[in-house]
Motif scaffolding. Structure first.
Motif, PDB file in Angstrom:
ATOM      1  N   ILE A  82       0.743  -1.188  -0.145  1.00 20.34           N
ATOM      2  CA  ILE A  82      -0.069   0.243  -0.056  1.00 20.34           C
ATOM      3  C   ILE A  82       0.860   1.390  -0.060  1.00 20.34           C
ATOM      4  CG2 ILE A  82      -1.822   1.306   1.176  1.00 20.34           C
ATOM      5  CD1 ILE A  82      -2.715  -1.620   0.180  1.00 20.34           C
ATOM      6  N   HIS A  83       0.526   2.199  -0.887  1.00 21.35           N
ATOM      7  CA  HIS A  83       1.397   3.453  -1.056  1.00 21.35           C
ATOM      8  C   HIS A  83       1.029   4.247   0.233  1.00 21.35           C
ATOM      9  CE1 HIS A  83      -2.433   5.582  -1.658  1.00 21.35           C
ATOM     10  NE2 HIS A  83      -2.651   4.576  -2.361  1.00 21.35           N
ATOM     11  N   PRO A  84       2.072   5.357   0.395  1.00 19.86           N
ATOM     12  CA  PRO A  84       1.945   6.002   1.725  1.00 19.86           C
ATOM     13  C   PRO A  84       0.263   6.671   1.818  1.00 19.86           C
ATOM     14  CG  PRO A  84       3.779   6.485   0.404  1.00 19.86           C
ATOM     15  CD  PRO A  84       3.173   5.686  -0.290  1.00 19.86           C
ATOM     16  N   LEU A  85      -0.155   6.822   2.908  1.00 22.78           N
ATOM     17  CA  LEU A  85      -1.447   7.054   3.022  1.00 22.78           C
ATOM     18  C   LEU A  85      -1.675   8.512   3.757  1.00 22.78           C
ATOM     19  CD1 LEU A  85      -3.381   3.964   4.180  1.00 22.78           C
ATOM     20  CD2 LEU A  85      -3.142   5.045   1.655  1.00 22.78           C
ATOM     21  N   ARG A  86      -2.523   9.403   3.674  1.00 21.45           N
ATOM     22  CA  ARG A  86      -2.982  10.477   4.578  1.00 21.45           C
ATOM     23  C   ARG A  86      -3.299  10.032   5.607  1.00 21.45           C
ATOM     24  NH1 ARG A  86      -4.351  14.194  -0.620  1.00 21.45           N
ATOM     25  NH2 ARG A  86      -2.632  15.070  -0.942  1.00 21.45           N
ATOM     26  N   PRO A  87      -3.336  10.952   6.879  1.00 20.09           N
ATOM     27  CA  PRO A  87      -4.432  10.400   7.661  1.00 20.09           C
ATOM     28  C   PRO A  87      -5.914  10.243   7.442  1.00 20.09           C
ATOM     29  CG  PRO A  87      -2.847  12.134   8.488  1.00 20.09           C
ATOM     30  CD  PRO A  87      -2.784  12.072   6.996  1.00 20.09           C
ATOM     31  N   GLY A  88      -6.125   9.275   8.016  1.00 22.38           N
ATOM     32  CA  GLY A  88      -7.809   9.079   7.795  1.00 22.38           C
ATOM     33  C   GLY A  88      -8.018   7.402   7.934  1.00 22.38           C
ATOM     34  N   HIS A  89      -9.321   7.045   7.715  1.00 23.38           N
ATOM     35  CA  HIS A  89      -9.929   5.632   7.399  1.00 23.38           C
ATOM     36  C   HIS A  89     -10.039   5.258   5.969  1.00 23.38           C
ATOM     37  CE1 HIS A  89     -13.004   2.621   7.861  1.00 23.38           C
ATOM     38  NE2 HIS A  89     -12.379   2.207   8.866  1.00 23.38           N
ATOM     39  N   TYR A  90      -9.719   4.032   5.704  1.00 28.80           N
ATOM     40  CA  TYR A  90      -9.743   3.444   4.584  1.00 28.80           C
ATOM     41  C   TYR A  90     -10.376   1.987   4.649  1.00 28.80           C
ATOM     42  CZ  TYR A  90      -6.332   7.208   3.493  1.00 28.80           C
ATOM     43  OH  TYR A  90      -5.743   8.210   3.380  1.00 28.80           O
ATOM     44  N   PRO A  91     -11.579   1.984   3.993  1.00 28.10           N
ATOM     45  CA  PRO A  91     -12.206   0.513   4.445  1.00 28.10           C
ATOM     46  C   PRO A  91     -11.960  -0.391   3.226  1.00 28.10           C
ATOM     47  CG  PRO A  91     -13.829   2.314   3.317  1.00 28.10           C
ATOM     48  CD  PRO A  91     -12.466   2.995   3.570  1.00 28.10           C
ATOM     49  N   PHE A  92     -11.929  -1.588   3.859  1.00 28.88           N
ATOM     50  CA  PHE A  92     -11.779  -2.746   2.696  1.00 28.88           C
ATOM     51  C   PHE A  92     -13.004  -3.892   3.171  1.00 28.88           C
ATOM     52  CE2 PHE A  92      -8.641  -3.520   6.421  1.00 28.88           C
ATOM     53  CZ  PHE A  92      -9.023  -4.517   6.735  1.00 28.88           C
ATOM     54  N   PHE A  93     -13.110  -4.628   2.093  1.00 25.76           N
ATOM     55  CA  PHE A  93     -14.050  -5.729   2.158  1.00 25.76           C
ATOM     56  C   PHE A  93     -13.728  -6.629   1.518  1.00 25.76           C
ATOM     57  CE2 PHE A  93     -15.163  -2.842  -1.222  1.00 25.76           C
ATOM     58  CZ  PHE A  93     -15.346  -3.668  -2.260  1.00 25.76           C
ATOM     59  N   ASP A  94     -14.575  -8.033   1.596  1.00 26.29           N
ATOM     60  CA  ASP A  94     -14.439  -9.131   0.962  1.00 26.29           C
ATOM     61  C   ASP A  94     -15.666  -9.073   0.081  1.00 26.29           C
ATOM     62  OD1 ASP A  94     -14.447 -11.767  -0.243  1.00 26.29           O
ATOM     63  OD2 ASP A  94     -14.044 -12.883   1.548  1.00 26.29           O
ATOM     64  N   GLU A  95     -15.380  -9.088  -1.412  1.00 25.38           N
ATOM     65  CA  GLU A  95     -16.365  -8.979  -2.374  1.00 25.38           C
ATOM     66  C   GLU A  95     -17.214 -10.420  -2.355  1.00 25.38           C
ATOM     67  OE1 GLU A  95     -17.261  -7.040  -6.620  1.00 25.38           O
ATOM     68  OE2 GLU A  95     -15.297  -7.643  -6.186  1.00 25.38           O
ATOM     69  N   PHE A  96     -16.783 -11.317  -2.100  1.00 21.50           N
ATOM     70  CA  PHE A  96     -17.478 -12.783  -1.932  1.00 21.50           C
ATOM     71  C   PHE A  96     -18.580 -12.608  -0.705  1.00 21.50           C
ATOM     72  CE2 PHE A  96     -13.877 -14.043  -4.189  1.00 21.50           C
ATOM     73  CZ  PHE A  96     -14.414 -14.373  -5.551  1.00 21.50           C
ATOM     74  N   HIS A  97     -18.396 -11.804   0.198  1.00 21.35           N
ATOM     75  CA  HIS A  97     -19.266 -11.692   1.333  1.00 21.35           C
ATOM     76  C   HIS A  97     -19.519 -10.156   1.843  1.00 21.35           C
ATOM     77  CE1 HIS A  97     -16.964 -15.500   1.762  1.00 21.35           C
ATOM     78  NE2 HIS A  97     -18.180 -15.970   2.300  1.00 21.35           N
ATOM     79  N   GLY A 104     -10.843  -2.239   7.759  1.00 21.04           N
ATOM     80  CA  GLY A 104     -10.639  -0.832   7.607  1.00 21.04           C
ATOM     81  C   GLY A 104      -9.151  -0.488   8.122  1.00 21.04           C
ATOM     82  N   ILE A 105      -8.524   0.346   7.516  1.00 25.64           N
ATOM     83  CA  ILE A 105      -7.130   0.525   7.814  1.00 25.64           C
ATOM     84  C   ILE A 105      -7.332   2.093   8.281  1.00 25.64           C
ATOM     85  CG2 ILE A 105      -4.983   1.457   6.727  1.00 25.64           C
ATOM     86  CD1 ILE A 105      -5.465  -0.735   4.749  1.00 25.64           C
ATOM     87  N   VAL A 106      -6.654   2.391   9.442  1.00 18.97           N
ATOM     88  CA  VAL A 106      -6.583   3.969  10.026  1.00 18.97           C
ATOM     89  C   VAL A 106      -5.224   4.226   9.766  1.00 18.97           C
ATOM     90  CG1 VAL A 106      -7.105   5.223  11.998  1.00 18.97           C
ATOM     91  CG2 VAL A 106      -8.476   3.479  11.747  1.00 18.97           C
ATOM     92  N   ALA A 107      -5.205   5.158   9.283  1.00 20.61           N
ATOM     93  CA  ALA A 107      -3.611   5.913   9.208  1.00 20.61           C
ATOM     94  C   ALA A 107      -3.727   7.099   9.993  1.00 20.61           C
ATOM     95  CB  ALA A 107      -3.362   6.430   7.597  1.00 20.61           C
TER      96      ALA A 107
END
Length: 108
Positions: A82-97, A104-107
């Motif tokens: 993952i490239h450098p992130l700005r401070p914040g929340h970045y959600p992720f999910f499993d597309e099969f579910h 999520g990722i919190v930077a």
């Protein structure tokens, strides 16, 4: 191409150790559930997430804001950088579910 330029490009992009020195976080995906459900990472720094699909079926680690997706068969381990992130929340999910909660990722 000069040997020096080729060696520099290989060392930067083509080496198997390209992602080796990055901070690394482990994420288990089991039938749409993420463990841990939230990763805290430092803002402004690249990092690697090692993904382990321990579920009975396929899993897809996907994040629209991060522009990343990785599909894995059961029992497969893989990774994403993952490239450098700005401070914040970045959600992720499993597309099969999609019916299950996102992770999520919190930077910071």
């Amino acid at each position: 191409m000069s040997r020096v330029l080729f060696a520099l490009l290989l060392a930067t992009f083509g080496s198997p150790g390209y992602a080796a020195g990055l901070p690394t976080y482990e994420l288990v995906i089991r039938d749409g559930h993420f463990t841990p459900p939230l990763l805290e990472v430092p803002a402004g720094q690249r990092f690697k997430i090692v993904l382990h699909n321990q579920g009975q079926g396929p899993a897809e680690f996907e994040s629209t804001p991060l522009r990343v997706e990785k599909v894995m068969s059961p029992g497969v381990t893989s990774f994403v950088v993952i490239h450098p992130l700005r401070p914040g929340h970045y959600p992720f999910f499993d597309e099969f579910h999609l019916e299950l909660p996102e992770g999520g990722i919190v930077a910071k």
